[in-house]
Design an enzyme around this catalytic site. Structure first.
Site, PDB file in Angstrom:
ATOM      1  N   TYR A  85       0.829  -1.206   0.000  1.00 46.47           N
ATOM      2  CA  TYR A  85       0.000   0.000   0.000  1.00 46.47           C
ATOM      3  C   TYR A  85       0.864   1.258   0.000  1.00 46.47           C
ATOM      4  O   TYR A  85       0.699   2.160   0.813  1.00 46.47           O
ATOM      5  CB  TYR A  85      -0.964  -0.034   1.187  1.00 46.47           C
ATOM      6  CG  TYR A  85      -1.918  -1.199   1.114  1.00 46.47           C
ATOM      7  CD1 TYR A  85      -3.036  -1.151   0.297  1.00 46.47           C
ATOM      8  CD2 TYR A  85      -1.676  -2.364   1.820  1.00 46.47           C
ATOM      9  CE1 TYR A  85      -3.897  -2.231   0.191  1.00 46.47           C
ATOM     10  CE2 TYR A  85      -2.520  -3.454   1.722  1.00 46.47           C
ATOM     11  CZ  TYR A  85      -3.638  -3.387   0.906  1.00 46.47           C
ATOM     12  OH  TYR A  85      -4.468  -4.463   0.797  1.00 46.47           O
TER      13      TYR A  85
ATOM     14  N   HIS B 253      -3.185 -10.995  -4.550  1.00 49.19           N
ATOM     15  CA  HIS B 253      -4.137 -10.126  -3.855  1.00 49.19           C
ATOM     16  C   HIS B 253      -5.604 -10.477  -4.117  1.00 49.19           C
ATOM     17  O   HIS B 253      -6.415 -10.486  -3.197  1.00 49.19           O
ATOM     18  CB  HIS B 253      -3.875  -8.664  -4.237  1.00 49.19           C
ATOM     19  CG  HIS B 253      -4.525  -7.686  -3.315  1.00 49.19           C
ATOM     20  ND1 HIS B 253      -4.314  -6.340  -3.394  1.00 49.19           N
ATOM     21  CD2 HIS B 253      -5.377  -7.847  -2.273  1.00 49.19           C
ATOM     22  CE1 HIS B 253      -5.003  -5.713  -2.455  1.00 49.19           C
ATOM     23  NE2 HIS B 253      -5.665  -6.606  -1.766  1.00 49.19           N
TER      24      HIS B 253
END
Length: 248
Positions: A1, A61
């Protein structure tokens, strides 16, 4: 992130030996779609930012339709090359996992990182992965702070002299899930870690187990359908998305 360079800087400044750290990252949907070269380049970038030559865990992911299997097999190659110690997946439903197994992979996922909290407690899915010896890692363990005023949660917290967040964390720990709360505030980080000095009763655990509603399961299903193609060329479409999935 977008924080790997900062984490790498902190690791360097900490002086902690690499073998005493467990470093995990994910390969994002856009990279999964682009294929092996993009995945390799992204991992090399991650390793450089973190200042290490291997990751302890690398996750797919989302199970991007028509791409997640080839991406996983790329991670198998990277594992054999020593750049990854363990391979994991994230947001996989049972049907995604079975598709992966049927594709002829040689290394089973070590981890499935999914949302788990008392308000999204998908018992059948959890039991399935536990029988497969896949570790369940919980994200949104604290439900993004959106349930702290729930009366059952508050009552249990008061009875233990703890906060609602600590009750949610302890619930994860007692169920055997890997608990990874998220906060940018130091005092909250400390609070979230203080879940090992008390125990919830069987009755309290059952009360928390029963907080998931049918509506919550349907919301999960809609989110899954929305996100598996997120940020790819098929974003906003249902092309390739599994419509019949196990949601509970």
């Amino acid at each position: 992130y977008n924080n790997e360079a900062e984490v790498g800087k902190a690791i360097k400044e900490s002086g902690i030996a690499r073998e005493n750290l467990f470093l995990c990252s994910k390969v994002w949907t856009t990279t999964i779609e682009k294929g092996e070269e993009a995945i390799r380049a992204r991992l090399d970038h991650t390793l450089a930012d973190l200042g290490t030559d291997y990751l302890d865990l690398y996750l797919i992911h989302w199970p991007v339709p028509t791409h997640h299997i080839s991406a996983y097999k790329t991670l198998e190659k990277l594992k054999s090359e020593g750049k990854i110690r363990n391979i994991g997946v994230s947001n996989y439903v049972i049907e995604d996992y079975k598709e992966l197994l049927d594709s002829g992979i040689t290394v089973k996922p070590a981890v499935n990182q999914i949302e788990i909290n008392p308000f999204l407690y998908r018992k059948n899915t959890i039991e399935y992965f536990q029988k497969e010896n896949v570790v369940l890692q919980s994200y949104r363990s604290l439900r993004d702070g959106k349930a702290m005023d729930h009366p059952i949660l508050k009552t249990i917290a008061e009875s233990h002299g703890k906060t609602p967040a600590q009750i949610l964390g302890r619930w994860c720990v007692q169920h055997g899930f890997v608990y990874i709360p998220k906060s940018v505030k130091l005092e909250r980080m400390k609070e979230n870690a203080e879940v090992f000095d008390f125990e919830l009763t069987a009755k309290e655990m059952q009360e928390l187990d029963n907080l998931t509603t049918p509506e919550a399961l349907e919301t999960f299903k809609a989110l899954y359908h929305k996100c598996v193609n997120r940020d790819t060329a098929k974003d906003g479409t249902m092309e390739g998305v599994k419509m019949d999935i196990t949601i509970d």
